[in-house]
Design a protein around this motif. Structure first.
Motif, PDB file in Angstrom:
ATOM      1  N   LEU A 207      -3.394 -16.493  -6.953  1.00 37.66           N
ATOM      2  CA  LEU A 207      -2.211 -15.747  -7.379  1.00 37.66           C
ATOM      3  C   LEU A 207      -1.036 -16.707  -7.306  1.00 37.66           C
ATOM      4  O   LEU A 207      -1.023 -17.609  -6.466  1.00 37.66           O
ATOM      5  CB  LEU A 207      -1.943 -14.575  -6.438  1.00 37.66           C
ATOM      6  CG  LEU A 207      -2.977 -13.471  -6.400  1.00 37.66           C
ATOM      7  CD1 LEU A 207      -2.636 -12.478  -5.309  1.00 37.66           C
ATOM      8  CD2 LEU A 207      -3.046 -12.764  -7.740  1.00 37.66           C
TER       9      LEU A 207
ATOM     10  N   HIS B 290      -4.136  -8.531   0.587  1.00 37.20           N
ATOM     11  CA  HIS B 290      -5.296  -8.608  -0.298  1.00 37.20           C
ATOM     12  C   HIS B 290      -6.021  -9.941  -0.130  1.00 37.20           C
ATOM     13  O   HIS B 290      -7.245  -9.974   0.037  1.00 37.20           O
ATOM     14  CB  HIS B 290      -4.881  -8.414  -1.759  1.00 37.20           C
ATOM     15  CG  HIS B 290      -6.035  -8.480  -2.693  1.00 37.20           C
ATOM     16  ND1 HIS B 290      -6.807  -7.375  -2.972  1.00 37.20           N
ATOM     17  CD2 HIS B 290      -6.583  -9.519  -3.375  1.00 37.20           C
ATOM     18  CE1 HIS B 290      -7.783  -7.736  -3.800  1.00 37.20           C
ATOM     19  NE2 HIS B 290      -7.654  -9.026  -4.068  1.00 37.20           N
TER      20      HIS B 290
ATOM     21  N   GLY C  64       0.262  -6.424 -10.202  1.00 32.51           N
ATOM     22  CA  GLY C  64      -1.100  -6.940 -10.037  1.00 32.51           C
ATOM     23  C   GLY C  64      -2.145  -5.906 -10.381  1.00 32.51           C
ATOM     24  O   GLY C  64      -1.868  -4.890 -11.009  1.00 32.51           O
TER      25      GLY C  64
ATOM     26  N   ASP D 258       0.162  -8.691  -1.446  1.00 30.81           N
ATOM     27  CA  ASP D 258      -0.816  -9.712  -1.839  1.00 30.81           C
ATOM     28  C   ASP D 258      -1.272 -10.539  -0.650  1.00 30.81           C
ATOM     29  O   ASP D 258      -2.385 -11.079  -0.649  1.00 30.81           O
ATOM     30  CB  ASP D 258      -0.259 -10.611  -2.943  1.00 30.81           C
ATOM     31  CG  ASP D 258      -0.194  -9.904  -4.294  1.00 30.81           C
ATOM     32  OD1 ASP D 258      -0.774  -8.803  -4.433  1.00 30.81           O
ATOM     33  OD2 ASP D 258       0.443 -10.459  -5.215  1.00 30.81           O
TER      34      ASP D 258
END
Length: 174
Positions: free
Chosen positions: A46, A71, A123, A68
């Protein structure tokens, strides 16, 4: 040891901003996931984040969604312990993605990150709304694999064996 501080990075405000990151970074350190500066690392899964040698690396100058962090940490947490130190860069795999999604949801609870910030519009390939709905209604996509990895139990097993049921985890790292 985590060297990254929330105040030294650029965070997406719509994702909870610095306040969310300030809750997430110590949590990751506490459970044993190292977060460090990205440095010269070029391969990023990312924008602003990379996983290299089992560590989560962050670019302080690139705006990052705090969710994120969870994640990507989920990818690290769910990998077999013998493979963790060599993990990264990642190649997207549907099963790994579902596991990281489930893990990140479980981690969002102690980090007090709302679903709309975890599953942000920036996302999830346009599936943010579906993920928010699924997790808000108890349809825990990916959670059964966390059970296979011995990190949680489904409700029936939890009740029968006195184990924590998802979204509670019996351990944060596989």
């Amino acid at each position: 040891m985590t060297t990254v501080t929330a105040s030294a990075c650029t965070w997406r405000e719509e994702g909870g901003g610095e306040a969310a990151a300030a809750r997430i970074l110590p949590f990751l350190e506490e459970i044993g996931i190292e977060v460090d500066w990205i440095g010269d690392q070029k391969e990023q899964l990312l924008e602003g984040l990379a996983i290299v040698e089992g560590r989560l690396l962050i670019d302080p100058d690139t705006p990052v969604w705090p969710g994120d962090l969870l994640h990507e940490a989920g990818h690290i947490a769910a990998v077999a312990p013998e493979d963790r130190a060599t993990l990264g860069p990642l190649v997207a795999d549907p099963t790994d993605e579902m596991v990281a999604i489930a893990w990140s949801y479980a981690a969002s609870l102690p980090c007090e990150l709302p679903l709309r910030q975890l599953f942000h519009d920036g996302g999830y390939r346009g599936d943010s709304a579906a993920l928010i709905t699924a997790y808000a209604t108890g349809r825990y996509i990916g959670a059964p694999m966390l059970g296979v990895y011995g990190m949680t139990a489904d409700l029936r097993t939890a009740l029968a064996e006195g184990l924590p049921a998802f979204p509670a985890l019996s351990r944060w790292l596989r």
